[in-house]
Design a protein around this motif. Structure first.
Motif, mmCIF file in Angstrom:
data_model
loop_
_atom_site.group_PDB
_atom_site.id
_atom_site.type_symbol
_atom_site.label_atom_id
_atom_site.label_comp_id
_atom_site.label_asym_id
_atom_site.label_seq_id
_atom_site.Cartn_x
_atom_site.Cartn_y
_atom_site.Cartn_z
ATOM 1 N N LEU A 188 47.956 -0.012 -11.948
ATOM 2 C CA LEU A 188 47.086 -0.311 -11.029
ATOM 3 C C LEU A 188 46.076 1.241 -11.321
ATOM 4 O O LEU A 188 47.385 2.236 -11.687
ATOM 5 N N TYR A 189 44.967 1.675 -11.151
ATOM 6 C CA TYR A 189 44.651 3.539 -11.375
ATOM 7 C C TYR A 189 43.494 3.512 -9.825
ATOM 8 O O TYR A 189 43.332 2.473 -8.853
ATOM 9 N N GLU A 190 44.186 5.155 -9.956
ATOM 10 C CA GLU A 190 43.170 4.521 -8.379
ATOM 11 C C GLU A 190 41.613 5.512 -8.500
ATOM 12 O O GLU A 190 41.345 5.882 -9.599
ATOM 13 N N VAL A 191 40.617 4.623 -8.136
ATOM 14 C CA VAL A 191 39.306 4.941 -8.287
ATOM 15 C C VAL A 191 38.517 6.102 -6.861
ATOM 16 O O VAL A 191 38.883 6.002 -6.246
ATOM 17 N N SER A 192 38.769 6.854 -7.102
ATOM 18 C CA SER A 192 37.831 8.175 -6.748
ATOM 19 C C SER A 192 36.574 8.276 -6.314
ATOM 20 O O SER A 192 36.192 8.478 -4.951
ATOM 21 N N ALA A 193 35.426 7.617 -6.718
ATOM 22 C CA ALA A 193 34.306 8.020 -6.381
ATOM 23 C C ALA A 193 33.539 6.323 -7.283
ATOM 24 O O ALA A 193 34.023 5.764 -8.682
ATOM 25 N N ALA A 194 32.419 5.425 -6.435
ATOM 26 C CA ALA A 194 32.403 4.089 -6.788
ATOM 27 C C ALA A 194 30.938 4.176 -7.206
ATOM 28 O O ALA A 194 30.405 4.816 -5.534
ATOM 29 N N GLY A 195 30.288 3.662 -7.040
ATOM 30 C CA GLY A 195 29.125 3.690 -6.795
ATOM 31 C C GLY A 195 28.152 2.166 -6.718
ATOM 32 O O GLY A 195 28.263 1.706 -7.708
ATOM 33 N N VAL A 196 27.138 2.250 -6.209
ATOM 34 C CA VAL A 196 26.156 0.766 -6.067
ATOM 35 C C VAL A 196 24.652 1.427 -6.641
ATOM 36 O O VAL A 196 24.352 2.453 -5.958
ATOM 37 N N ASP A 197 23.878 0.931 -7.604
ATOM 38 C CA ASP A 197 22.837 1.699 -7.850
ATOM 39 C C ASP A 197 21.670 0.328 -7.710
ATOM 40 O O ASP A 197 21.912 -0.774 -7.100
ATOM 41 N N VAL A 198 20.388 1.006 -8.444
ATOM 42 C CA VAL A 198 19.406 -0.181 -8.332
ATOM 43 C C VAL A 198 19.206 -1.308 -8.616
ATOM 44 O O VAL A 198 18.928 -2.572 -7.920
ATOM 45 N N ALA A 199 20.150 -1.438 -10.377
ATOM 46 C CA ALA A 199 20.051 -2.589 -10.330
ATOM 47 C C ALA A 199 20.603 -3.063 -10.364
ATOM 48 O O ALA A 199 20.446 -5.043 -10.243
ATOM 49 N N ASP A 200 22.515 -2.945 -8.939
ATOM 50 C CA ASP A 200 23.079 -3.847 -8.443
ATOM 51 C C ASP A 200 21.648 -4.459 -7.244
ATOM 52 O O ASP A 200 22.529 -5.670 -6.718
ATOM 53 N N THR A 201 21.404 -4.208 -6.139
ATOM 54 C CA THR A 201 20.946 -4.377 -5.525
ATOM 55 C C THR A 201 19.837 -5.470 -5.818
ATOM 56 O O THR A 201 19.242 -6.273 -5.751
ATOM 57 N N HIS A 202 19.153 -5.271 -6.895
ATOM 58 C CA HIS A 202 18.278 -6.324 -8.011
ATOM 59 C C HIS A 202 18.559 -7.150 -8.231
ATOM 60 O O HIS A 202 17.799 -8.305 -7.975
ATOM 61 N N HIS A 203 19.876 -6.771 -9.431
ATOM 62 C CA HIS A 203 20.253 -8.283 -9.553
ATOM 63 C C HIS A 203 20.320 -9.432 -7.859
ATOM 64 O O HIS A 203 20.616 -10.753 -7.919
ATOM 65 N N ARG A 204 21.371 -8.419 -7.087
ATOM 66 C CA ARG A 204 21.951 -9.741 -5.771
ATOM 67 C C ARG A 204 20.597 -10.470 -5.128
ATOM 68 O O ARG A 204 20.715 -10.939 -4.727
ATOM 69 N N LEU A 205 18.824 -9.186 -5.187
ATOM 70 C CA LEU A 205 18.340 -9.862 -4.286
ATOM 71 C C LEU A 205 17.519 -11.439 -4.963
ATOM 72 O O LEU A 205 16.846 -12.360 -4.781
ATOM 73 N N TYR A 206 17.692 -10.934 -5.982
ATOM 74 C CA TYR A 206 16.743 -12.123 -7.269
ATOM 75 C C TYR A 206 17.529 -13.155 -7.782
ATOM 76 O O TYR A 206 17.217 -14.232 -8.659
ATOM 77 N N TRP A 207 19.091 -13.076 -8.498
ATOM 78 C CA TRP A 207 19.674 -13.792 -9.083
ATOM 79 C C TRP A 207 20.292 -14.524 -7.873
ATOM 80 O O TRP A 207 21.566 -14.059 -7.951
#
Length: 51
Positions: free
Chosen positions: A31-50
Protein backbone atom coordinates in the motif's frame (compact mmCIF):
# COMPACT_ATOMS: atom_id res chain seq x y z
CA UNK A 1 -9.28 8.30 1.67
CA UNK A 2 -10.70 10.78 -0.81
CA UNK A 3 -11.61 9.54 -4.29
CA UNK A 4 -13.43 10.54 -7.47
CA UNK A 5 -15.27 7.35 -8.50
CA UNK A 6 -16.86 7.02 -11.93
CA UNK A 7 -20.60 6.85 -11.25
CA UNK A 8 -21.94 8.42 -14.47
CA UNK A 9 -20.66 9.88 -17.72
CA UNK A 10 -20.52 13.58 -18.42
CA UNK A 11 -18.28 16.62 -18.10
CA UNK A 12 -16.42 17.91 -15.06
CA UNK A 13 -19.72 18.82 -13.40
CA UNK A 14 -20.48 15.12 -12.71
CA UNK A 15 -17.20 14.47 -10.89
CA UNK A 16 -17.88 14.04 -7.17
CA UNK A 17 -15.23 13.82 -4.46
CA UNK A 18 -16.19 11.21 -1.85
CA UNK A 19 -14.63 9.77 1.29
CA UNK A 20 -14.01 6.02 1.21
CA UNK A 21 -12.50 3.61 3.75
CA UNK A 22 -8.73 3.26 3.53
CA UNK A 23 -7.76 0.22 1.43
CA UNK A 24 -6.17 -2.75 3.16
CA UNK A 25 -3.42 -4.56 1.22
CA UNK A 26 -3.70 -8.31 0.83
CA UNK A 27 -0.91 -10.88 1.08
CA UNK A 28 1.96 -9.99 -1.23
CA UNK A 29 0.59 -6.49 -1.89
CA UNK A 30 2.00 -3.09 -0.97
CA UNK A 31 0.00 0.00 0.00
CA UNK A 32 1.46 3.37 -1.06
CA UNK A 33 0.51 6.77 0.28
CA UNK A 34 -0.32 9.26 -2.46
CA UNK A 35 -0.01 12.84 -1.22
CA UNK A 36 -1.21 14.54 -4.43
CA UNK A 37 -3.12 13.51 -7.53
CA UNK A 38 -5.02 15.32 -10.23
CA UNK A 39 -7.59 15.18 -12.98
CA UNK A 40 -6.59 16.83 -16.24
CA UNK A 41 -8.47 17.92 -19.35
CA UNK A 42 -7.85 14.59 -21.12
CA UNK A 43 -9.58 12.74 -18.25
CA UNK A 44 -12.68 14.93 -18.43
CA UNK A 45 -12.71 14.79 -22.25
CA UNK A 46 -12.58 10.98 -22.19
CA UNK A 47 -15.46 10.80 -19.69
CA UNK A 48 -17.57 13.20 -21.74
CA UNK A 49 -17.29 11.48 -25.13
CA UNK A 50 -16.47 7.80 -24.53
CA UNK A 51 -19.32 6.13 -22.71
Amino acid sequence: MRAVPITRFGGPEVLDVVDLPDPVPGDGQQLYEVSAAGVDVADTHHRLYWN
